[in-house]
Scaffold this motif. Structure first.
Motif, PDB file in Angstrom:
ATOM      1  N   HIS A  37       0.931  -1.072  -0.079  1.00 22.75           N
ATOM      2  CA  HIS A  37       0.058   0.097   0.077  1.00 22.75           C
ATOM      3  C   HIS A  37       0.697   1.372   0.107  1.00 22.75           C
ATOM      4  O   HIS A  37       2.013   1.287   0.388  1.00 22.75           O
ATOM      5  CB  HIS A  37      -1.051   0.066   1.151  1.00 22.75           C
ATOM      6  N   TRP A  38       0.337   2.198  -0.638  1.00 23.56           N
ATOM      7  CA  TRP A  38       1.024   3.649  -0.670  1.00 23.56           C
ATOM      8  C   TRP A  38       0.483   4.194   0.365  1.00 23.56           C
ATOM      9  O   TRP A  38      -0.727   4.452   0.793  1.00 23.56           O
ATOM     10  CB  TRP A  38       0.555   4.442  -1.949  1.00 23.56           C
ATOM     11  N   VAL A  39       1.510   5.047   1.180  1.00 19.96           N
ATOM     12  CA  VAL A  39       1.508   5.914   2.337  1.00 19.96           C
ATOM     13  C   VAL A  39       1.896   7.329   2.128  1.00 19.96           C
ATOM     14  O   VAL A  39       3.126   7.418   1.649  1.00 19.96           O
ATOM     15  CB  VAL A  39       1.888   5.396   3.465  1.00 19.96           C
ATOM     16  N   LEU A  40       1.351   8.377   2.539  1.00 19.86           N
ATOM     17  CA  LEU A  40       1.940   9.772   2.547  1.00 19.86           C
ATOM     18  C   LEU A  40       3.234   9.620   3.255  1.00 19.86           C
ATOM     19  O   LEU A  40       3.189   9.265   4.369  1.00 19.86           O
ATOM     20  CB  LEU A  40       0.998  10.751   2.796  1.00 19.86           C
ATOM     21  N   LEU A  41       4.013  10.265   2.515  1.00 15.40           N
ATOM     22  CA  LEU A  41       5.622  10.343   3.380  1.00 15.40           C
ATOM     23  C   LEU A  41       5.329  11.095   4.712  1.00 15.40           C
ATOM     24  O   LEU A  41       5.918  10.548   5.673  1.00 15.40           O
ATOM     25  CB  LEU A  41       6.399  11.117   2.455  1.00 15.40           C
ATOM     26  N   ASP A  42       4.581  11.810   4.752  1.00 14.27           N
ATOM     27  CA  ASP A  42       4.425  12.872   6.155  1.00 14.27           C
ATOM     28  C   ASP A  42       3.710  11.992   7.180  1.00 14.27           C
ATOM     29  O   ASP A  42       4.044  11.892   8.241  1.00 14.27           O
ATOM     30  CB  ASP A  42       3.715  14.122   5.757  1.00 14.27           C
ATOM     31  N   THR A  43       2.884  11.286   6.728  1.00 14.76           N
ATOM     32  CA  THR A  43       2.244  10.046   7.480  1.00 14.76           C
ATOM     33  C   THR A  43       3.105   9.095   8.051  1.00 14.76           C
ATOM     34  O   THR A  43       3.024   8.679   9.245  1.00 14.76           O
ATOM     35  CB  THR A  43       1.089   9.491   7.053  1.00 14.76           C
ATOM     36  N   LEU A  44       3.939   8.805   7.269  1.00 20.07           N
ATOM     37  CA  LEU A  44       4.825   7.431   7.409  1.00 20.07           C
ATOM     38  C   LEU A  44       6.080   8.255   8.496  1.00 20.07           C
ATOM     39  O   LEU A  44       6.169   7.600   9.659  1.00 20.07           O
ATOM     40  CB  LEU A  44       5.558   7.098   6.118  1.00 20.07           C
ATOM     41  N   VAL A  45       6.382   9.491   8.069  1.00 18.90           N
ATOM     42  CA  VAL A  45       7.263  10.024   9.252  1.00 18.90           C
ATOM     43  C   VAL A  45       6.728  10.392  10.566  1.00 18.90           C
ATOM     44  O   VAL A  45       7.251  10.007  11.417  1.00 18.90           O
ATOM     45  CB  VAL A  45       7.734  11.545   8.353  1.00 18.90           C
ATOM     46  N   GLU A  46       5.614  10.686  10.452  1.00 18.88           N
ATOM     47  CA  GLU A  46       4.873  10.924  11.891  1.00 18.88           C
ATOM     48  C   GLU A  46       4.810   9.692  12.614  1.00 18.88           C
ATOM     49  O   GLU A  46       4.858   9.468  13.797  1.00 18.88           O
ATOM     50  CB  GLU A  46       3.342  11.426  11.632  1.00 18.88           C
ATOM     51  N   SER A  47       4.553   8.482  12.108  1.00 18.08           N
ATOM     52  CA  SER A  47       4.354   7.351  12.658  1.00 18.08           C
ATOM     53  C   SER A  47       5.906   6.706  12.931  1.00 18.08           C
ATOM     54  O   SER A  47       6.234   5.825  13.949  1.00 18.08           O
ATOM     55  CB  SER A  47       3.769   6.389  11.831  1.00 18.08           C
ATOM     56  N   LEU A  48       7.021   6.977  12.357  1.00 18.97           N
ATOM     57  CA  LEU A  48       8.168   6.779  12.675  1.00 18.97           C
ATOM     58  C   LEU A  48       8.820   7.259  13.858  1.00 18.97           C
ATOM     59  O   LEU A  48       9.531   6.882  14.583  1.00 18.97           O
ATOM     60  CB  LEU A  48       9.357   6.827  11.609  1.00 18.97           C
ATOM     61  N   CYS A  49       8.362   8.720  14.195  1.00 16.22           N
ATOM     62  CA  CYS A  49       8.761   9.551  15.196  1.00 16.22           C
ATOM     63  C   CYS A  49       7.795   9.413  16.451  1.00 16.22           C
ATOM     64  O   CYS A  49       8.295   9.909  17.544  1.00 16.22           O
ATOM     65  CB  CYS A  49       8.918  10.845  14.751  1.00 16.22           C
ATOM     66  N   ARG A  50       6.800   8.234  16.580  1.00 18.58           N
ATOM     67  CA  ARG A  50       5.912   8.280  17.747  1.00 18.58           C
ATOM     68  C   ARG A  50       6.694   7.674  18.809  1.00 18.58           C
ATOM     69  O   ARG A  50       7.516   6.652  18.583  1.00 18.58           O
ATOM     70  CB  ARG A  50       4.787   7.423  17.145  1.00 18.58           C
ATOM     71  N   TYR A  51       6.285   7.980  20.084  1.00 20.69           N
ATOM     72  CA  TYR A  51       6.836   7.519  21.098  1.00 20.69           C
ATOM     73  C   TYR A  51       6.316   6.066  21.221  1.00 20.69           C
ATOM     74  O   TYR A  51       5.189   5.770  21.246  1.00 20.69           O
ATOM     75  CB  TYR A  51       6.240   8.359  22.403  1.00 20.69           C
ATOM     76  N   ASN A  52       7.347   5.162  21.562  1.00 24.25           N
ATOM     77  CA  ASN A  52       6.862   3.701  21.969  1.00 24.25           C
ATOM     78  C   ASN A  52       6.781   3.732  23.550  1.00 24.25           C
ATOM     79  O   ASN A  52       7.930   3.797  24.025  1.00 24.25           O
ATOM     80  CB  ASN A  52       8.114   2.794  21.325  1.00 24.25           C
ATOM     81  N   ARG A  53       5.581   3.454  23.970  1.00 19.22           N
ATOM     82  CA  ARG A  53       5.578   3.216  25.514  1.00 19.22           C
ATOM     83  C   ARG A  53       6.276   2.219  26.174  1.00 19.22           C
ATOM     84  O   ARG A  53       7.008   2.230  27.318  1.00 19.22           O
ATOM     85  CB  ARG A  53       3.963   2.962  25.783  1.00 19.22           C
ATOM     86  N   THR A  54       6.455   0.980  25.445  1.00 19.69           N
ATOM     87  CA  THR A  54       7.485   0.028  25.932  1.00 19.69           C
ATOM     88  C   THR A  54       8.871   0.338  26.224  1.00 19.69           C
ATOM     89  O   THR A  54       9.387   0.243  27.182  1.00 19.69           O
ATOM     90  CB  THR A  54       7.353  -1.220  25.202  1.00 19.69           C
ATOM     91  N   THR A  55       9.358   0.788  25.253  1.00 18.32           N
ATOM     92  CA  THR A  55      10.722   1.311  25.297  1.00 18.32           C
ATOM     93  C   THR A  55      11.085   2.610  25.719  1.00 18.32           C
ATOM     94  O   THR A  55      12.227   2.806  26.034  1.00 18.32           O
ATOM     95  CB  THR A  55      11.605   1.184  23.737  1.00 18.32           C
ATOM     96  N   GLN A  56      10.400   3.434  25.557  1.00 22.59           N
ATOM     97  CA  GLN A  56      10.221   4.816  25.982  1.00 22.59           C
ATOM     98  C   GLN A  56      11.191   5.832  25.100  1.00 22.59           C
ATOM     99  O   GLN A  56      11.909   6.601  25.369  1.00 22.59           O
ATOM    100  CB  GLN A  56      10.782   5.028  27.462  1.00 22.59           C
ATOM    101  N   ARG A  57      11.208   5.023  23.839  1.00 28.58           N
ATOM    102  CA  ARG A  57      11.978   5.781  22.609  1.00 28.58           C
ATOM    103  C   ARG A  57      11.199   5.995  21.544  1.00 28.58           C
ATOM    104  O   ARG A  57      10.191   5.536  21.508  1.00 28.58           O
ATOM    105  CB  ARG A  57      13.128   4.885  22.531  1.00 28.58           C
ATOM    106  N   PRO A  58      11.657   6.697  20.484  1.00 34.52           N
ATOM    107  CA  PRO A  58      10.771   6.844  19.114  1.00 34.52           C
ATOM    108  C   PRO A  58      11.088   5.401  18.409  1.00 34.52           C
ATOM    109  O   PRO A  58      11.763   4.563  18.747  1.00 34.52           O
ATOM    110  CB  PRO A  58      11.454   8.059  18.497  1.00 34.52           C
ATOM    111  N   ARG A  59      10.305   5.239  17.543  1.00 31.07           N
ATOM    112  CA  ARG A  59      10.649   4.276  16.374  1.00 31.07           C
ATOM    113  C   ARG A  59      11.448   4.759  15.507  1.00 31.07           C
ATOM    114  O   ARG A  59      12.189   5.501  15.786  1.00 31.07           O
ATOM    115  CB  ARG A  59       9.123   4.071  15.960  1.00 31.07           C
TER     116      ARG A  59
END
Length: 127
Positions: free
Chosen positions: A93-115
């Protein structure tokens, strides 16, 4: 906990470095800074899909149901093509680059770090 929470970005990088010790260079790209990740990702996408460098981009992003690892297979008009590792659940599937970037930078509650994402590049003399 590793098996119940999946493979975090940090653990995925460790696995990739361990498995590819003599064959691939593993470049980590992880930050809460969306501008920084977007700029670097654009450079890496251009290297892979415009300049034809022999690299693989693996993203650790958030999607419905939680975090996930997938390879990127294309880039066009501000969109990236994600190849899901489970095509029965989610076909390419195709995803907007901005949407992917946002999800890459999201906080991971388990690791307390970004993806983030990883670039795999063959080491010199291994191609």
């Amino acid at each position: 906990q590793l098996f119940t929470k999946g493979i975090s970005f940090a653990n995925g990088v460790i696995m990739l470095k361990t498995l590819s010790v003599d064959r691939f260079e593993v470049l980590e790209r992880s930050s809460f800074d969306e501008v920084q990740i977007a700029e670097q990702l654009l450079k890496d996408l251009a290297a892979a899909f415009e300049q034809g460098e022999p690299i693989c981009i693996l993203v650790n992003y958030i999607r419905l149901g939680g975090g996930h690892w997938s390879p990127l297979a294309g880039w066009s008009n501000g969109h990236v093509l994600i190849l899901d590792t489970n095509q029965q659940r989610l076909p390419p599937h195709w995803v907007l680059l901005d949407t992917l970037v946002e999800s890459l930078c999201r906080y991971n509650r388990t690791t307390q770090r970004p993806r983030g994402y990883v670039v795999l590049r063959p080491k010199r003399g291994t191609s």
